[in-house]
Design a protein around this motif. Structure first.
Motif, PDB file in Angstrom:
ATOM      1  N   MET A  68      35.307  37.174  43.425  1.00 33.22           N
ATOM      2  CA  MET A  68      35.829  38.280  42.609  1.00 33.22           C
ATOM      3  C   MET A  68      37.259  37.955  42.178  1.00 33.22           C
ATOM      4  SD  MET A  68      33.511  40.781  42.613  1.00 33.22           S
ATOM      5  CE  MET A  68      33.985  42.477  42.833  1.00 33.22           C
ATOM      6  N   SER A  69      37.624  38.328  40.982  1.00 35.65           N
ATOM      7  CA  SER A  69      39.007  38.153  40.530  1.00 35.65           C
ATOM      8  C   SER A  69      39.369  39.326  39.654  1.00 35.65           C
ATOM      9  CB  SER A  69      39.158  36.839  39.751  1.00 35.65           C
ATOM     10  OG  SER A  69      38.439  36.911  38.525  1.00 35.65           O
ATOM     11  N   ASN A  70      40.642  39.431  39.353  1.00 34.39           N
ATOM     12  CA  ASN A  70      41.107  40.555  38.556  1.00 34.39           C
ATOM     13  C   ASN A  70      41.730  40.050  37.271  1.00 34.39           C
ATOM     14  OD1 ASN A  70      42.786  42.684  37.499  1.00 34.39           O
ATOM     15  ND2 ASN A  70      42.333  43.750  39.392  1.00 34.39           N
ATOM     16  N   GLN A  71      41.250  40.524  36.127  1.00 41.81           N
ATOM     17  CA  GLN A  71      41.770  40.066  34.851  1.00 41.81           C
ATOM     18  C   GLN A  71      42.166  41.223  33.933  1.00 41.81           C
ATOM     19  OE1 GLN A  71      38.358  37.921  33.421  1.00 41.81           O
ATOM     20  NE2 GLN A  71      38.671  36.178  34.787  1.00 41.81           N
ATOM     21  N   ILE A  72      42.097  42.436  34.416  1.00 43.85           N
ATOM     22  CA  ILE A  72      42.293  43.601  33.539  1.00 43.85           C
ATOM     23  C   ILE A  72      43.748  44.037  33.454  1.00 43.85           C
ATOM     24  CG2 ILE A  72      41.592  45.984  33.089  1.00 43.85           C
ATOM     25  CD1 ILE A  72      38.985  45.377  34.564  1.00 43.85           C
ATOM     26  N   PHE A  73      44.484  43.965  34.558  1.00 44.01           N
ATOM     27  CA  PHE A  73      45.878  44.395  34.543  1.00 44.01           C
ATOM     28  C   PHE A  73      46.738  43.392  35.299  1.00 44.01           C
ATOM     29  CE2 PHE A  73      43.816  46.167  38.245  1.00 44.01           C
ATOM     30  CZ  PHE A  73      44.721  45.935  39.272  1.00 44.01           C
ATOM     31  N   GLU A  74      48.035  43.395  34.998  1.00 42.81           N
ATOM     32  CA  GLU A  74      48.955  42.441  35.623  1.00 42.81           C
ATOM     33  C   GLU A  74      49.529  42.975  36.928  1.00 42.81           C
ATOM     34  OE1 GLU A  74      51.949  41.135  32.958  1.00 42.81           O
ATOM     35  OE2 GLU A  74      50.533  40.485  31.408  1.00 42.81           O
ATOM     36  N   LYS A  75      49.967  44.229  36.911  1.00 45.91           N
ATOM     37  CA  LYS A  75      50.585  44.835  38.088  1.00 45.91           C
ATOM     38  C   LYS A  75      49.847  46.119  38.451  1.00 45.91           C
ATOM     39  CE  LYS A  75      54.606  45.486  36.176  1.00 45.91           C
ATOM     40  NZ  LYS A  75      54.346  45.081  34.807  1.00 45.91           N
ATOM     41  N   LYS A  76      49.949  46.507  39.721  1.00 46.06           N
ATOM     42  CA  LYS A  76      49.293  47.728  40.164  1.00 46.06           C
ATOM     43  C   LYS A  76      49.815  48.947  39.419  1.00 46.06           C
ATOM     44  CE  LYS A  76      47.760  46.443  44.792  1.00 46.06           C
ATOM     45  NZ  LYS A  76      47.877  46.707  46.254  1.00 46.06           N
ATOM     46  N   SER A  77      51.054  48.890  38.996  1.00 43.73           N
ATOM     47  CA  SER A  77      51.635  50.013  38.260  1.00 43.73           C
ATOM     48  C   SER A  77      51.022  50.161  36.876  1.00 43.73           C
ATOM     49  CB  SER A  77      53.146  49.845  38.135  1.00 43.73           C
ATOM     50  OG  SER A  77      53.470  48.620  37.494  1.00 43.73           O
ATOM     51  N   ASP A  78      50.216  49.175  36.455  1.00 41.76           N
ATOM     52  CA  ASP A  78      49.552  49.226  35.147  1.00 41.76           C
ATOM     53  C   ASP A  78      48.148  49.822  35.219  1.00 41.76           C
ATOM     54  OD1 ASP A  78      51.731  47.998  33.945  1.00 41.76           O
ATOM     55  OD2 ASP A  78      50.905  45.986  34.192  1.00 41.76           O
ATOM     56  N   CYS A  79      47.706  50.224  36.409  1.00 43.14           N
ATOM     57  CA  CYS A  79      46.334  50.730  36.570  1.00 43.14           C
ATOM     58  C   CYS A  79      46.339  52.089  37.244  1.00 43.14           C
ATOM     59  CB  CYS A  79      45.512  49.747  37.400  1.00 43.14           C
ATOM     60  SG  CYS A  79      43.835  50.330  37.783  1.00 43.14           S
ATOM     61  N   CYS A  80      45.627  53.050  36.637  1.00 42.32           N
ATOM     62  CA  CYS A  80      45.547  54.408  37.196  1.00 42.32           C
ATOM     63  C   CYS A  80      44.246  54.643  37.961  1.00 42.32           C
ATOM     64  CB  CYS A  80      45.690  55.451  36.083  1.00 42.32           C
ATOM     65  SG  CYS A  80      44.349  55.420  34.875  1.00 42.32           S
ATOM     66  N   GLY A  81      43.323  53.669  37.925  1.00 43.04           N
ATOM     67  CA  GLY A  81      42.071  53.809  38.661  1.00 43.04           C
ATOM     68  C   GLY A  81      41.083  54.776  38.046  1.00 43.04           C
ATOM     69  N   CYS A  82      41.173  55.012  36.725  1.00 44.99           N
ATOM     70  CA  CYS A  82      40.299  55.997  36.079  1.00 44.99           C
ATOM     71  C   CYS A  82      38.840  55.560  36.019  1.00 44.99           C
ATOM     72  CB  CYS A  82      40.802  56.319  34.673  1.00 44.99           C
ATOM     73  SG  CYS A  82      40.613  54.964  33.483  1.00 44.99           S
ATOM     74  N   GLY A  83      38.605  54.231  36.057  1.00 53.44           N
ATOM     75  CA  GLY A  83      37.235  53.724  36.069  1.00 53.44           C
ATOM     76  C   GLY A  83      36.586  53.569  34.706  1.00 53.44           C
ATOM     77  N   ALA A  84      37.349  53.762  33.629  1.00 55.92           N
ATOM     78  CA  ALA A  84      36.765  53.625  32.288  1.00 55.92           C
ATOM     79  C   ALA A  84      36.295  52.194  32.037  1.00 55.92           C
ATOM     80  CB  ALA A  84      37.779  54.047  31.226  1.00 55.92           C
ATOM     81  N   CYS A  85      37.040  51.217  32.560  1.00 52.83           N
ATOM     82  CA  CYS A  85      36.665  49.812  32.377  1.00 52.83           C
ATOM     83  C   CYS A  85      35.337  49.520  33.064  1.00 52.83           C
ATOM     84  CB  CYS A  85      37.764  48.897  32.911  1.00 52.83           C
ATOM     85  SG  CYS A  85      38.197  49.193  34.639  1.00 52.83           S
ATOM     86  N   GLN A  86      35.142  50.098  34.236  1.00 56.17           N
ATOM     87  CA  GLN A  86      33.897  49.925  34.974  1.00 56.17           C
ATOM     88  C   GLN A  86      32.725  50.524  34.196  1.00 56.17           C
ATOM     89  OE1 GLN A  86      33.390  52.401  38.445  1.00 56.17           O
ATOM     90  NE2 GLN A  86      32.202  50.835  39.525  1.00 56.17           N
ATOM     91  N   ALA A  87      32.943  51.707  33.636  1.00 59.46           N
ATOM     92  CA  ALA A  87      31.871  52.406  32.928  1.00 59.46           C
ATOM     93  C   ALA A  87      31.485  51.712  31.625  1.00 59.46           C
ATOM     94  CB  ALA A  87      32.301  53.848  32.647  1.00 59.46           C
ATOM     95  N   ILE A  88      32.449  51.084  30.949  1.00 54.22           N
ATOM     96  CA  ILE A  88      32.189  50.490  29.636  1.00 54.22           C
ATOM     97  C   ILE A  88      31.546  49.111  29.742  1.00 54.22           C
ATOM     98  CG2 ILE A  88      34.334  49.188  29.258  1.00 54.22           C
ATOM     99  CD1 ILE A  88      32.772  51.617  26.691  1.00 54.22           C
ATOM    100  N   CYS A  89      31.636  48.481  30.905  1.00 53.52           N
ATOM    101  CA  CYS A  89      31.141  47.106  31.056  1.00 53.52           C
ATOM    102  C   CYS A  89      29.623  47.037  30.865  1.00 53.52           C
ATOM    103  CB  CYS A  89      31.503  46.559  32.434  1.00 53.52           C
ATOM    104  SG  CYS A  89      30.891  44.870  32.713  1.00 53.52           S
ATOM    105  N   PRO A  90      29.144  46.259  29.878  1.00 57.64           N
ATOM    106  CA  PRO A  90      27.691  46.188  29.611  1.00 57.64           C
ATOM    107  C   PRO A  90      26.915  45.388  30.656  1.00 57.64           C
ATOM    108  CG  PRO A  90      28.861  44.647  28.198  1.00 57.64           C
ATOM    109  CD  PRO A  90      29.907  45.432  28.921  1.00 57.64           C
TER     110      PRO A  90
END
Length: 391
Positions: free
Chosen positions: A1-23
């Motif tokens: 597993m790796s992380n490519q969506i945000f650079e710093k934790k302060s850039d992510c609110c954990g809303c989960g929209a990215c998870q929901a949109i992933c096909p």
């Protein structure tokens, strides 16, 4: 597993929209060492479509800056009012929308695998609407619900979606900012969010010390009036009982109120401003009697502020607010007593101390630290009061 969506934790609110949109269902929300969830990409499933990054709009929210209609409001129904955290605005609007054939989405404290689990749910009948009543001062799992909302919208149902401002933005981003006339977005004045793991450990800590099993928990009980009174409903020796604690008697509640245990991004929240990203903003109308001495509403039972940020929002309040007693107010009066309408929660050095205690130990270590520091603070206050009185 790796992380490519945000650079710093302060850039992510954990809303989960990215998870929901992933096909490809390649994204999971994974807890970090402190219990806060962040999206991680399974590269074996990822097709590099870039939808997750395009959907992540946390740092660039589409805010609304228009003339607002502002009210102080309470439910006319005493029972509904007493079950609500403040004035009952959400319940009455949601109730009317459901009665009109619509649906409501919001945070519920569900019981899963023996634990209280904060998550967004869909409600299409008044009987279950009580699940969405009351404040939940912990981050709700939200991402998986976005698809259900879209399905309801496409089918033409009127949808009331409630959540924190970042969850509202997540919903809008998931819908690719397409305008739906049948979508009503309602955000709460948010003070930041603690995480689910720490909350569950706090409940477990109570269970161990009291040799019981907690079956329900309320962050805002009105036994002593409107305020931050925690209510534990538990089973002990096969007998159901409850206890209500003042905020300062609860380490979790007071640490939340002191902005010590929130997500990292909460301390730089781009939504904590007058410009909102929803149709309606609701919250406690602290200082209501100060700003409106002519008001005859009972502050002990709770008074809500209701801010219509859009024309749609104002039409919703007019159409579905028959069970609300409302008085016209203004934004400046509300913001004077609601810090988060002007600025995000303040970061303090105590946050790192608490999180390290939690990471390297248990919630019991956090609880003991809180009680010890509170005793010291109370002692210092008493000494100061004595010295002040002798001058």
């Amino acid at each position: 597993m790796s992380n490519q969506i945000f650079e710093k934790k302060s850039d992510c609110c954990g809303c989960g929209a990215c998870q929901a949109i992933c096909p490809q269902n390649a994204i999971e929300m994974i807890e970090d060492e402190y219990g806060f969830v962040y999206p991680q990409i399974d590269e074996s499933k990822c097709i590099n479509c870039g939808l997750c990054k395009k959907t992540c709009s946390y740092k660039n929210p589409q805010k609304i800056n228009s003339e607002k209609k502002v009210y102080m409001s309470v439910s006319k129904n005493k029972e509904n009012l007493m079950k609500s955290a403040s004035g009952g605005v959400f319940f009455e609007l949601a109730n009317a929308i459901i009665m009109d054939g619509g649906v409501a989405y919001g945070c519920s404290m569900e019981k899963e695998s023996g634990k209280l689990y904060p998550k967004h749910i869909r409600v299409d009948n008044v009987k279950n609407l009580t699940k969405l009543q009351g404040s939940k001062y912990v981050q709700s799992e939200c991402g998986q619900i976005y698809k259900l909302v879209k399905k309801d919208l496409v089918e033409g149902k009127t949808v009331l979606f409630s959540g924190t401002p970042c969850q509202i933005e997540g919903m809008k981003a998931f819908l690719q900012y397409k305008e739906y006339e049948n979508l009503i977005l309602l955000d709460i004045i948010c003070h930041g969010v603690p995480n689910r793991k720490m909350f569950q450990d706090y409940i477990e800590n109570f269970e161990k010390k009291n040799e019981c099993k907690v079956v329900e928990y309320y962050f805002r009980d009105k036994k002593y009036g409107c305020g931050y009174n925690n209510k534990f409903v538990f089973v002990k020796k096969e007998k159901k009982d409850n206890i209500v604690k003042k905020a300062y008697e609860s380490s979790f509640c007071q640490l939340f109120l002191d902005s010590v245990i929130c997500r990292e991004n909460c301390y730089g929240c781009p939504y904590a401003t007058e410009e909102r990203n929803s149709d309606i903003t609701i919250g406690d109308y602290w200082g209501a009697i100060i700003e409106h001495p002519e008001c005859d509403m009972d502050i002990r039972k709770g008074i809500s502020c209701c801010i219509a940020n859009t024309e749609k929002g104002n039409e919703v309040v007019k159409k579905y607010g028959d069970e609300l007693k409302s008085i016209v107010s203004n934004f400046e009066k509300i913001a004077k007593h609601n810090h988060q309408l002007n600025n995000p929660s303040k970061h303090t050095s105590e946050r790192e101390k608490i999180l390290e205690l939690y990471k390297n130990g248990t919630y019991d270590d956090v609880d003991n630290y809180y009680k010890k520091t509170r005793r010291v603070k109370n002692m210092i206050k008493k000494i100061r009061d004595v010295l002040k009185g002798s001058l």
